[in-house]
Design a protein around this motif. Sequence first.
Motif, short mmCIF file in Angstrom:
data_model
loop_
_atom_site.label_atom_id
_atom_site.label_comp_id
_atom_site.label_asym_id
_atom_site.label_seq_id
_atom_site.Cartn_x
_atom_site.Cartn_y
_atom_site.Cartn_z
N ARG A 149 -5.16 2.60 -4.77
CA ARG A 149 -4.32 2.14 -3.65
C ARG A 149 -4.25 3.17 -2.53
O ARG A 149 -3.89 2.85 -1.40
N LYS A 159 -7.87 0.69 2.01
CA LYS A 159 -7.81 -0.15 3.21
C LYS A 159 -7.57 -1.61 2.86
O LYS A 159 -6.91 -2.33 3.61
N LYS A 162 -3.80 -1.96 2.03
CA LYS A 162 -2.84 -1.59 3.07
C LYS A 162 -2.04 -2.80 3.56
O LYS A 162 -2.58 -3.87 3.82
N GLY A 163 -0.73 -2.61 3.66
CA GLY A 163 0.13 -3.66 4.18
C GLY A 163 0.44 -4.77 3.21
O GLY A 163 0.99 -5.81 3.60
N LEU A 164 0.12 -4.56 1.92
CA LEU A 164 0.39 -5.56 0.90
C LEU A 164 1.31 -4.98 -0.17
O LEU A 164 1.32 -3.77 -0.41
N ARG A 165 2.08 -5.84 -0.80
CA ARG A 165 2.90 -5.46 -1.93
C ARG A 165 2.14 -5.83 -3.19
O ARG A 165 1.93 -7.01 -3.48
N GLY A 176 3.32 -0.41 -2.29
CA GLY A 176 3.21 -1.00 -0.97
C GLY A 176 4.36 -1.91 -0.59
O GLY A 176 5.29 -2.16 -1.35
N GLY A 178 4.96 -5.60 1.96
CA GLY A 178 4.32 -6.65 2.73
C GLY A 178 4.14 -7.89 1.88
O GLY A 178 4.82 -8.05 0.85
N GLY A 206 0.10 -12.84 -0.31
CA GLY A 206 -0.85 -11.85 0.18
C GLY A 206 -2.26 -12.04 -0.35
O GLY A 206 -3.19 -11.36 0.11
N ARG A 213 -10.31 -9.63 2.91
CA ARG A 213 -10.75 -8.24 2.97
C ARG A 213 -11.88 -7.97 1.99
O ARG A 213 -12.76 -7.15 2.26
#
Length: 217
Positions: A149, A159, A162-165, A176, A178, A206, A213
């Motif tokens: 992570r 990457k 990023k921005g995710l739980r 994380g 999000g 998510g 991604r």
Amino acid sequence: MTERYDRLPRTRIWNMIFFERMALAADLARIAPEAWETPSLCEGLTVREVLAHLTAGASLNLRQWMRGVIECRFDFDAQVHLQLRRHLGATWEETLEGFDRVDGSTTKPIPLKALLGETVVHGEDIRRPLGIRHDYAVATVTALAEYYRRSNFVVVAGKRAKGLRLEASDGPFTAGAGPLVKGRTIALIMAMTGRGAYCDELEGDGVPILRERCESM
């Protein structure tokens, strides 16, 4: 006291690597000869070739690896193929025997956590197409999820996360903030490392982001 999976002793991480190598070899000793040519989750490589890649990773130190990089004129994909061919052997039996010989090797061209990641992730790259289910120790996959992570070394993972739980359904791993992605720790690891097929095992708002991604990074 809560265990810090991101700060495990080196000896424990090595033991995790040794165990996973032996478990993979045991699984592959039981497959049919024709199964060795099954396409792996590594694009363009069979399960036999991925195993040879793991053998190479346990046989080369950094200096030897860099010599191969220079030989391949800094084409890292060519370097991977060069080394796996050197460890492939003439038959699947020789490929497996070569891997068996390095199950306790402490030779490595990359950092220790990255080597654990290579062992586990490529083990799944081999097992999933063969329909083999492997049960991982909670400490092993939790330590690896904590590593990926934050890391983009060898493989882009941080990457993607990023921005995710991220939340494990089978262990203590959470990270994380999000949109939520929840599932087995190994599925989270494989999705973070770009294996989009594992997104099918995950749930949460998510998941579409992580799947995209996997396809684009």
